[in-house]
Design an enzyme around this catalytic site. Structure first.
Site, PDB file in Angstrom:
ATOM      1  N   GLY A 534       0.827  -1.216   0.000  1.00 27.74           N
ATOM      2  CA  GLY A 534       0.000   0.000   0.000  1.00 27.74           C
ATOM      3  C   GLY A 534       0.855   1.257   0.000  1.00 27.74           C
ATOM      4  CB  SER A 696       0.672  -3.294  -7.161  1.00 27.87           C
ATOM      5  OG  SER A 696       0.351  -3.604  -5.840  1.00 27.87           O
ATOM      6  N   GLY A 866      -1.900  -6.472  -5.643  1.00 33.15           N
ATOM      7  CA  GLY A 866      -1.337  -6.703  -4.301  1.00 33.15           C
ATOM      8  C   GLY A 866      -1.659  -5.635  -3.282  1.00 33.15           C
ATOM      9  CD  GLU A 867       1.848  -1.848  -3.290  1.00 32.32           C
ATOM     10  OE1 GLU A 867       2.329  -1.331  -2.286  1.00 32.32           O
ATOM     11  OE2 GLU A 867       2.245  -1.613  -4.447  1.00 32.32           O
ATOM     12  CB  ALA A 868      -6.086  -2.913  -4.601  1.00 34.67           C
TER      13      ALA A 868
END
Ligand code: MCN
Ligand code: FES
Ligand code: FES
Length: 917
Positions: A534, A696, A866-868
């Site tokens: 994130g 990401s 990945g970070e969403a």
């Protein structure tokens, strides 16, 4: 010593061991049954679970002397082997249960013990069982693991066949968008996937074991280092200090921003005259055994004069604070935001205005596998370092000059990795391993224990943001002002970048054309700031998604609909002035709206005086890439047996192998190749430079580079009649077999440090979060009981992977909101005390609604994922807490005592006027 007879995996064995030794150590180090993983060594994580006489036992906690003579012990090696798997192992693979795989053996052993007792458990019984047996997973959010147990039980009861639970390719043979099993899954579920600590046990005789001498205070001057006593300790080969490091003895942060006041050389490999943070490495002891190395490390005498420790941005910014790096101000980088019209008059004339300050914590990564690695000088004189690096080429550039090596004399390879969540975007022990191998001329290994792993790796950088947000009579946003500092710990690497992220994501998602802001990167003596899933956005969204919730209330509007009417539209730009690549937020809200209405009703019905239930909303966005014209490389080679793909898509556990395989197969499918005929050679500086697996970016960048390489090969193989040449025909026709693919985000530009304006990312991920919480009024305890989320990450490349990324990321968002922290160096020193969520803390009721809007720049239309899920789950939870009980929390983690205090204060406020009356 004791000789003890055991029945291990059905075979009678005798072992001579120290009675005090743990069963885990005996299994791993004496019997080489390394499928039993040790992560915490303290009974907290369950990764070492084995079955003794039908009971799941955490073997790190069990002394071998306490195991009954003749006990029946089953380890993962006795459950099923590659090619002959147990239904639990198969179900684990089909549900994507093994992401990084470090917890997998422990969970499978625990599940086996459960199903032997109860072949028909309910989901809740499975969750309780995992919780009771302390099985921790940091990757999956637990839901896929419960799904796997339920399916395995159905197979074991004869109600389902293995074929029924296996994923299917599409009719045309494509695996794109299916839940095709990742190549590494079988090794992970059988315990044969060797992580760094397993490789350390298999290093050749003569390998030196390393232990660090570390700083015990956060800030100080080193007056002297005396190694004499340590050098005389048993088994010690050498004590290595800064004097033995041949290069610049510093890790370069590769300063990316010209306005940075530091030079990027502020992080020593081994401290010479100053300590900058707790745990800093001062010396390395190399000895014949780990015990000898650790014992000798305690005998190194370091003479230190303590300096004032600046443990927060506030402290380091105080006017009397000394410079942590003399010559560089503690506030060493400033990021501005200037977008649209002057915000002062706009805010002054707003119909409603919110002015709040939020604080996002120093969230620890809590990856289960402690940091570890090996190094040796190879036959060509090349220093080779094996580690958990998720940026082998990046780290090569960062440590090479510090070690005094020419670039061609250093090679980095990634080991199988038990989760990083970004902490390995920074090099950790790579340079220490390298310095030790060079100084001793021998192979070396270094394995941190969990205490070192937690206290001496980077953390999420805390951010304190003041935000002012205004709207007009119609509830349309008019302007935003922000003022923030970011505490990056003592080392500057990427500190400017994460400061910029606040400018890029605070207020993102809304039509907000007038913004002013200013942010500082501040050096402190707390843990160094490293990337964390994130990266920068959780701090930003905590501010803007709290502010917009309050603004909605001030306007008397529902927070869902208030957001909806302010979302990006055709003529909106992002906070950096970029045109969004797709407009998906209105649809994501539309998908969620009926669920939101149901949730509101449910919350009203289920709330009681004792337990209040509420629902919250927040949106999250994140960019794929490293800002500006980022790029990646990959290679495709036609071989006798099929195709080999080379890239450096480092795998934290997110499924880089499967991403690579799926992209390559989708392109090469017309040749008739099967997924099994594609081999992968990955994550080695001797191969193509694909950039780090952070931001990401890999699915988009390395996915595209892999696609391009595969397309080049496909084009070369294509005959005039449209059919494809075989390997033999290619060789006979003299056509090259190897193709290098490259992909660049050519239209992207860097953001200005003065205005924050630019087009940094080619592709974004979008997610809307809707948790439902229960707040226990008496204790302030919060439980997330249900989580619904709508997500657009473009075309889904692998369904099980994307589901797993979302579940796992949401679980970390729940941890960030409610329990996780690394602030107190006395308290936050193990997984449990850092607040890692156990199964009971994560709801089983998680619903993901997908919208798949193809991205023009994504491979096959895909974005990253990945970070969403870790962008904004936490403000959504804080908003749900407010909705439940009327208490606003502005900082995370929202611990029970904080909520209880706020509830008491609210009750007192509500009572006061009545009493007065
Ligand atoms: N994917 C997909 N379809 C999409 C988008 C992505 O199938 N539309 C798949 C990809 O093929 C890949 C995975 O999802 O297998 C994540 O892709 P991407 O978002 O591009 O991320 P990266 O491969 O660059 O991985 C890094 C990202 C980051 S930055 C962190 S931090 C992180 C993460 O992914 N750390 C993780 N996920 C993690 N998952 C685990 N288990 N462990 C970590 O440490
Ligand atoms: Fe044994 Fe964690 S419980 S290693
Ligand atoms: Fe469970 Fe990674 S798969 S910790």
């Amino acid at each position: 010593m004791k000789r003890i007879q055991l029945n291990v995996n059905g075979v009678d064995r005798w072992v001579v061991a120290e009675p005090q030794a743990s069963l885990a150590d005996v299994l791993r180090k004496q019997m080489m049954l390394t499928g039993c993983k040790v992560c915490c060594d303290d009974g907290q994580c369950g990764s070492c679970t084995v079955i003794i006489d039908d009971k799941p036992i955490r073997s790190c906690n069990k002394k071998i002397g306490d195991v009954r003579e003749g006990a029946r012990i089953t380890t993962i090696e006795g459950v099923g082997t590659p090619g002959n798997l147990h239904p639990i192992q198969i179900a684990w693979m089909t549900h994507g249960g093994a992401q990084c795989g470090i917890c997998t053996s422990g969970f499978i052993m625990s599940s086996k013990a459960l199903l032997e007792k109860n072949i028909n458990p309910t989901r809740e019984e499975v969750r309780k069982w995992f919780n009771r047996n302390r099985n921790l997973c940091r990757c999956t959010g637990y839901k896929p693991l419960v799904d796997a147990v339920m399916d395995a039980a159905a197979v074991m009861r004869g109600e389902k066949t293995v074929a029924q639970i296996m994923p299917k390719p599409k009719e045309d043979g494509s695996i794109l968008g299916t839940s095709h099993i990742r190549p590494s899954a079988e090794a992970k579920v059988t315990g044969t996937w060797d992580f760094g600590a397993d490789i350390a046990l298999r290093m050749p005789e003569g390998t030196l074991r390393l232990a660090l001498v570390q700083a015990e205070i956060p800030h100080g001057l080193i007056k002297g280092i005396n190694t004499a006593e340590a050098e005389a300790m048993p088994g010690v080969e050498k004590v290595i200090t800064w004097k033995d490091v041949k290069g610049r003895n510093a890790i370069t942060g590769l300063i990316t921003f010209p306005d940075n006041k530091g030079d990027g050389w502020d992080r020593p490999i081994l401290c010479k005259d100053k300590i900058f943070q707790f745990g800093d490495a001062i010396a390395i002891v190399a000895a014949d055994t780990e015990d000898h190395a650790r014992a000798a490390a305690k005998k190194v005498k370091v003479d230190v004069e303590a300096l004032p420790a600046y443990m927060s941005g506030f402290a380091a910014l105080a006017p009397d604070a000394i410079e942590i790096h003399p010559g560089t101000p503690n506030a060493y980088y400033e990021q501005g935001v200037v977008k649209g019209e002057d915000t002062k008059p706009l805010l002054a004339s707003s119909s409603a205005l919110v002015d709040i300050t939020t604080y996002c914590s120093r969230q620890p990564h809590l990856h289960l596998e402690p940091d570890c690695g090996e190094a040796y000088v190879d036959e060509d004189g090349v220093l080779t370092i094996l580690s958990k690096s998720i940026g082998v080429h990046l780290h090569h550039a960062m440590i090479c000059p510090g070690l005094g090596l020419e670039p061609d004399k250093l090679r980095l390879i990634q080991n199988p990795t038990g989760g990083t969540f970004g902490y390995k975007f920074s090099p950790t022990m790579e340079a220490l391993l390298g310095a030790a191998a060079l100084a001793t001329g021998k192979p070396v290994s270094l394995v941190y224990d969990q205490y070192q792993n937690i206290t001496y790796t980077g953390k999420r950088s805390p951010v304190n943001i003041n935000i002012k947000l205004g709207c007009d009579d119609n509830g349309k946003l008019t302007a935003m002002e922000t003022d923030w500092w970011l505490d990056h710990g003592p080392y500057s690497e990427f500190g400017d970048l994460v400061t910029l992220r606040q400018a890029q994501f605070t207020g993102a998602g809304y039509h907000l054309e007038n913004i002013r802001g200013k942010g500082l990167t501040v050096a402190t003596n707390h843990a160094w700031g490293s990337a964390f899933r994130g990266y920068g956005s959780p701090q930003a969204f905590l501010a803007s998604e709290t502010a917009i919730d309050i603004l909605a209330e001030k306007m008397g509007e529902d927070p869902f609909e208030f957001r909806y009417k302010n979302l990006y539209s055709e003529n909106s730009t992002t906070p950096t002035g970029q045109k969004p690549e797709v407009l998906v937020l209105p649809q994501l809200f539309d998908m969620l709206r009926p669920k939101y209405e149901e949730a509101k009703k449910r919350c009203a019905e289920l709330s009681t005086d004792e337990v209040k239930r509420g629902v919250g909303i927040a949106l999250g966005i994140y960019g794929c890439g490293l800002d500006g014209p980022d790029s990646s490389n990959a290679r495709a080679e036609l071989t006798k047996d099929g195709v080999t793909i080379y890239n450096a898509w480092e795998d934290h556990g997110q499924g880089a192998d499967l991403g690579t395989l799926t992209m390559a197969h989708e392109v090469l499918r017309p040749t008739g190749i099967t997924p099994e005929q594609i081999s992968l050679v990955m994550n080695d500086t001797n191969g193509p430079n694909s950039g780090p697996a952070g931001g990401s970016r890999s699915n988009v960048f390395t996915g595209n580079a892999t696609r391009v390489a595969a397309e080049m090969l496909l084009n070369a193989m294509r005959k005039e009649d449209g059919s494809y040449r075989t390997y033999e025909e290619m060789v006979a026709d003299g056509i090259p077999l190897v193709y290098d693919g490259n992909w660049v985000a050519a239209a992207c530009t860097d953001c200005s440090s003065e205005t924050g304006q630019g087009d940094p990312f080619p592709v974004y991920m979008y997610e809307v979060f809707m948790p439902e919480v229960e707040v226990e009024v008496e204790t302030g305890e919060v439980k997330v009981v249900k989580f619904t989320t709508s997500v657009d990450v473009g075309t889904i490349i692998n369904k099980a992977t994307v589901d797993g990324q979302i579940y796992g990321g949401l679980a970390q968002g729940i941890g960030l909101a409610l329990s996780e922290d690394f602030e107190d160096l006395e308290l936050h020193t193990n997984l449990m005390d850092c607040g890692i969520p156990y199964p009971k803390d994560i709801p089983d009721d998680i619903e993901i609604l997908y919208l798949e809007t193809p991205r023009p720049d994504g491979p096959f239309g895909a974005a990253g994922v990945g970070e969403a899920p870790l962008t904004a789950a936490h403000p959504a939870i804080l908003n749900a807490i407010y909705n439940a009980c009327g208490v606003r929390i502005f900082r995370v983690p929202a611990l029970p005592e904080i909520i209880r205090t706020e509830l008491e204060a609210k009750a007192a406020r509500e009572k006061a006027p009545k009493e007065l009356a």
